[in-house]
Design a protein around this motif. Structure first.
Motif, PDB file in Angstrom:
ATOM      1  N   LEU A  51       0.844  -1.194   0.000  1.00 42.05           N
ATOM      2  CA  LEU A  51       0.000   0.000   0.000  1.00 42.05           C
ATOM      3  C   LEU A  51       0.880   1.246   0.000  1.00 42.05           C
ATOM      4  CD1 LEU A  51      -2.748  -0.966   2.625  1.00 42.05           C
ATOM      5  CD2 LEU A  51      -2.925  -1.016   0.133  1.00 42.05           C
ATOM      6  N   ASP A  52       0.425   2.277  -0.703  1.00 45.56           N
ATOM      7  CA  ASP A  52       1.151   3.548  -0.758  1.00 45.56           C
ATOM      8  C   ASP A  52       0.753   4.423   0.421  1.00 45.56           C
ATOM      9  OD1 ASP A  52       2.554   2.925  -3.049  1.00 45.56           O
ATOM     10  OD2 ASP A  52       1.022   3.733  -4.392  1.00 45.56           O
ATOM     11  N   VAL A  53       1.762   5.016   1.047  1.00 42.96           N
ATOM     12  CA  VAL A  53       1.553   5.924   2.178  1.00 42.96           C
ATOM     13  C   VAL A  53       2.316   7.206   1.897  1.00 42.96           C
ATOM     14  CG1 VAL A  53       1.938   6.293   4.650  1.00 42.96           C
ATOM     15  CG2 VAL A  53       1.252   4.041   3.820  1.00 42.96           C
ATOM     16  N   ARG A  54       1.690   8.321   2.155  1.00 40.37           N
ATOM     17  CA  ARG A  54       2.353   9.613   1.973  1.00 40.37           C
ATOM     18  C   ARG A  54       3.035  10.014   3.269  1.00 40.37           C
ATOM     19  NH1 ARG A  54       0.660  14.511   3.219  1.00 40.37           N
ATOM     20  NH2 ARG A  54      -1.449  13.729   3.589  1.00 40.37           N
ATOM     21  N   PRO A  55       4.367   9.939   3.323  1.00 40.59           N
ATOM     22  CA  PRO A  55       5.055  10.338   4.554  1.00 40.59           C
ATOM     23  C   PRO A  55       5.038  11.840   4.720  1.00 40.59           C
ATOM     24  CG  PRO A  55       6.652   9.790   2.865  1.00 40.59           C
ATOM     25  CD  PRO A  55       5.295   9.478   2.289  1.00 40.59           C
ATOM     26  N   THR A  56       5.119  12.285   5.948  1.00 42.29           N
ATOM     27  CA  THR A  56       5.189  13.717   6.208  1.00 42.29           C
ATOM     28  C   THR A  56       6.527  14.255   5.737  1.00 42.29           C
ATOM     29  OG1 THR A  56       6.019  13.284   8.437  1.00 42.29           O
ATOM     30  CG2 THR A  56       3.645  13.561   8.185  1.00 42.29           C
ATOM     31  N   VAL A  57       6.607  15.563   5.622  1.00 44.45           N
ATOM     32  CA  VAL A  57       7.823  16.197   5.124  1.00 44.45           C
ATOM     33  C   VAL A  57       8.972  15.914   6.081  1.00 44.45           C
ATOM     34  CG1 VAL A  57       8.889  18.384   4.497  1.00 44.45           C
ATOM     35  CG2 VAL A  57       6.467  17.986   4.006  1.00 44.45           C
ATOM     36  N   SER A  58      10.093  15.473   5.524  1.00 40.88           N
ATOM     37  CA  SER A  58      11.255  15.190   6.358  1.00 40.88           C
ATOM     38  C   SER A  58      11.779  16.476   6.967  1.00 40.88           C
ATOM     39  CB  SER A  58      12.355  14.533   5.520  1.00 40.88           C
ATOM     40  OG  SER A  58      12.729  15.381   4.453  1.00 40.88           O
ATOM     41  N   PRO A  59      12.296  16.426   8.202  1.00 46.39           N
ATOM     42  CA  PRO A  59      12.779  17.635   8.858  1.00 46.39           C
ATOM     43  C   PRO A  59      14.033  18.169   8.186  1.00 46.39           C
ATOM     44  CG  PRO A  59      13.349  15.699  10.145  1.00 46.39           C
ATOM     45  CD  PRO A  59      12.468  15.227   9.036  1.00 46.39           C
ATOM     46  N   ALA A  60      14.241  19.463   8.342  1.00 48.21           N
ATOM     47  CA  ALA A  60      15.466  20.084   7.830  1.00 48.21           C
ATOM     48  C   ALA A  60      16.641  19.589   8.661  1.00 48.21           C
ATOM     49  CB  ALA A  60      15.348  21.602   7.906  1.00 48.21           C
ATOM     50  N   ARG A  61      17.654  19.069   7.999  1.00 51.80           N
ATOM     51  CA  ARG A  61      18.774  18.474   8.729  1.00 51.80           C
ATOM     52  C   ARG A  61      20.063  18.657   7.940  1.00 51.80           C
ATOM     53  NH1 ARG A  61      17.835  12.537  10.863  1.00 51.80           N
ATOM     54  NH2 ARG A  61      16.379  13.772  12.115  1.00 51.80           N
ATOM     55  N   VAL A  62      21.132  18.947   8.677  1.00 58.69           N
ATOM     56  CA  VAL A  62      22.477  19.032   8.118  1.00 58.69           C
ATOM     57  C   VAL A  62      23.330  18.002   8.845  1.00 58.69           C
ATOM     58  CG1 VAL A  62      24.500  20.481   7.723  1.00 58.69           C
ATOM     59  CG2 VAL A  62      22.214  21.482   7.584  1.00 58.69           C
ATOM     60  N   VAL A  63      23.919  17.072   8.085  1.00 54.20           N
ATOM     61  CA  VAL A  63      24.763  16.028   8.654  1.00 54.20           C
ATOM     62  C   VAL A  63      26.195  16.295   8.233  1.00 54.20           C
ATOM     63  CG1 VAL A  63      25.198  13.553   8.788  1.00 54.20           C
ATOM     64  CG2 VAL A  63      22.859  14.381   8.546  1.00 54.20           C
ATOM     65  N   VAL A  64      27.103  16.391   9.216  1.00 51.66           N
ATOM     66  CA  VAL A  64      28.503  16.671   8.927  1.00 51.66           C
ATOM     67  C   VAL A  64      29.360  15.536   9.474  1.00 51.66           C
ATOM     68  CG1 VAL A  64      28.153  19.162   8.936  1.00 51.66           C
ATOM     69  CG2 VAL A  64      28.796  18.020  11.046  1.00 51.66           C
ATOM     70  N   ASN A  65      30.451  15.245   8.773  1.00 52.05           N
ATOM     71  CA  ASN A  65      31.412  14.225   9.181  1.00 52.05           C
ATOM     72  C   ASN A  65      32.780  14.895   9.302  1.00 52.05           C
ATOM     73  OD1 ASN A  65      33.171  12.065   9.494  1.00 52.05           O
ATOM     74  ND2 ASN A  65      32.043  10.743   8.102  1.00 52.05           N
ATOM     75  N   PRO A  66      33.232  15.201  10.528  1.00 51.56           N
ATOM     76  CA  PRO A  66      34.510  15.908  10.683  1.00 51.56           C
ATOM     77  C   PRO A  66      35.702  15.107  10.191  1.00 51.56           C
ATOM     78  CG  PRO A  66      33.201  15.962  12.718  1.00 51.56           C
ATOM     79  CD  PRO A  66      32.565  14.972  11.817  1.00 51.56           C
ATOM     80  N   ARG A  67      35.600  13.775  10.155  1.00 57.92           N
ATOM     81  CA  ARG A  67      36.743  12.963   9.742  1.00 57.92           C
ATOM     82  C   ARG A  67      37.012  13.072   8.242  1.00 57.92           C
ATOM     83  NH1 ARG A  67      33.685   9.899  13.119  1.00 57.92           N
ATOM     84  NH2 ARG A  67      32.743   8.816  11.341  1.00 57.92           N
ATOM     85  N   THR A  68      35.950  13.189   7.458  1.00 57.45           N
ATOM     86  CA  THR A  68      36.112  13.261   6.014  1.00 57.45           C
ATOM     87  C   THR A  68      35.798  14.637   5.441  1.00 57.45           C
ATOM     88  OG1 THR A  68      33.819  12.532   5.649  1.00 57.45           O
ATOM     89  CG2 THR A  68      35.513  10.826   5.813  1.00 57.45           C
ATOM     90  N   GLY A  69      35.215  15.518   6.250  1.00 60.74           N
ATOM     91  CA  GLY A  69      34.845  16.835   5.753  1.00 60.74           C
ATOM     92  C   GLY A  69      33.570  16.838   4.935  1.00 60.74           C
ATOM     93  N   SER A  70      32.768  15.771   5.034  1.00 66.21           N
ATOM     94  CA  SER A  70      31.540  15.677   4.247  1.00 66.21           C
ATOM     95  C   SER A  70      30.418  16.472   4.908  1.00 66.21           C
ATOM     96  CB  SER A  70      31.118  14.211   4.090  1.00 66.21           C
ATOM     97  OG  SER A  70      32.157  13.455   3.502  1.00 66.21           O
ATOM     98  N   VAL A  71      29.623  17.132   4.075  1.00 68.05           N
ATOM     99  CA  VAL A  71      28.459  17.892   4.531  1.00 68.05           C
ATOM    100  C   VAL A  71      27.279  17.521   3.635  1.00 68.05           C
ATOM    101  CG1 VAL A  71      27.464  20.166   4.934  1.00 68.05           C
ATOM    102  CG2 VAL A  71      29.905  19.805   5.325  1.00 68.05           C
TER     103      VAL A  71
END
Length: 364
Positions: A257-277
């Motif tokens: 069955l298809d379900v409409r999920p709510t809008v995902s929250p605003a999020r910033v994920v950072v990885n200090p070891r690799t410098g990924s954002v």
């Protein structure tokens, strides 16, 4: 003349209405996902297996027995089980360049039954240079309860290559780990009870009350009112048939069955070891001013063994960061700072502390 104007106005209204209907028909449908992609059935899970084994048939790339005594001990124990007993003195003199001690891991899927084949991963635990071309000897795989659930054996496939000569060494990919497709045979199944008492529980991948509500509404609309109810923001109880075949058919229809999920929250994920954002679409910025300067320490030693220490700090001018209402605006504003990825991590943390970053900041 008046009648012509009225007719023209009527045609114009009809054209506008047709244009609106056409735009609605061409508009993308609301984003929806299947229940199986949003939630998992409670109790249906895989189980991790682990075992200690021996890989033989290596081309002089095995363990150095002087530094890995457990390899020699394992070979002695294996030979004794095969009827060949070695004295301690004989065991210590073994030169096992073609043998490597390994850890064997596998994942036992739910509903597995004896006789089914599963993939295994073989990883060197000594100082073997490569497992390429080796064969894993019969290895029991145990679960967390110490019981044997599978037996593994077969040729190890290593996706890499390497060569060394004259002190030079070239390696492509990783040579100390490999896989054996269908390399283990299930010897014991794990009982998995589904739908006891006529109720199953679905668990959302992430706690979200809005998505739980939408999922309950979708199930009740397709399967009948009162079929599902939300217990909290993560668990949903669903009434299922008692008969096994009807239960499987019911769950097969339900999970698609298809379900409409709510809008995902605003999020910033950072990885200090690799410098990924990584940012989500809903990240926004408020107008703020940012200044960031780099500090570097340089130490140089000359022939007189005297050290020259220099501390340099680059000037950091105050820059105005405009408010961004979309991800493209945020990226443009951050790129305007001219900071490298590691500096950007510090700037994002400072923006979050100042309240200018409208998003959750997660450091992994």
């Amino acid at each position: 003349m008046f009648r012509q104007i009225v007719n023209f106005a009527g045609k114009t209204c009809r054209l506008l209405l047709l244009a609106v209907l056409a735009s609605l028909a061409l508009a993308p449908a609301a984003h929806a996902e299947r229940i199986k992609d949003l939630a998992a059935l409670q109790g249906v899970r895989s189980n991790q297996l682990i075992g200690y084994g021996i890989v033989v048939g290596l081309d002089s790339t095995g363990d150095q027995t002087t530094q890995t005594p457990f390899t020699t001990q394992a070979i002695g124990n294996m030979l004794s089980q095969l009827g060949l007993n070695l004295t301690p003195e004989q065991a210590t003199k073994l030169q096992l360049k073609n043998v490597a001690a390994v850890m064997v891991t596998a994942s036992l899927p739910a509903f597995s039954r004896p006789g089914q084949a599963i993939d295994v991963t073989v990883s060197s635990m000594g100082n073997a240079k490569s497992l390429r071309g080796g064969t894993l000897l019969l290895t029991p795989l145990k679960g967390a309860d110490g019981q044997i659930y599978a037996m593994a054996q077969g040729s190890v496939l290593v996706g890499g290559a390497g060569a060394a000569a004259g002190g030079a060494k070239v390696t492509v990919n990783h040579l100390s780990a490999g896989r054996i497709p269908a390399g283990a045979t299930v010897e014991r199944g794990v009982p998995t009870a589904i739908g006891e008492g006529g109720v199953v529980h679905y668990e959302l991948a992430a706690t979200d009350f809005g998505t739980a509500r939408n999922m309950v509404e979708a199930i009740n609309k397709a399967m009948g009112s009162g079929t599902a109810q939300a217990l909290d923001g993560r668990r949903i109880a669903v009434n299922v048939p008692d008969e096994g075949n009807a239960r499987v058919s019911f769950l097969g229809k339900l999970e698609n069955l298809d379900v409409r999920p709510t809008v995902s929250p605003a999020r910033v994920v950072v990885n200090p070891r690799t410098g990924s954002v990584v940012m989500t679409q809903k990240v926004t910025l408020d107008t703020c001013a940012v200044a960031h300067g780099n500090l570097s320490v340089v130490v140089e030693a000359n022939a007189q063994q005297a050290a020259d220490v220099q501390v340099k700090q680059e000037n950091g001018s105050l820059m105005n960061v405009k408010a961004g209402t979309s991800l493209a605006d945020v990226v443009k504003a951050l790129n305007a700072l001219g900071a490298n990825p590691l500096d950007l991590l510090a700037i994002l943390q400072a923006m979050k502390a100042a309240g200018a970053l409208r998003a959750e900041l997660e450091v992994i």
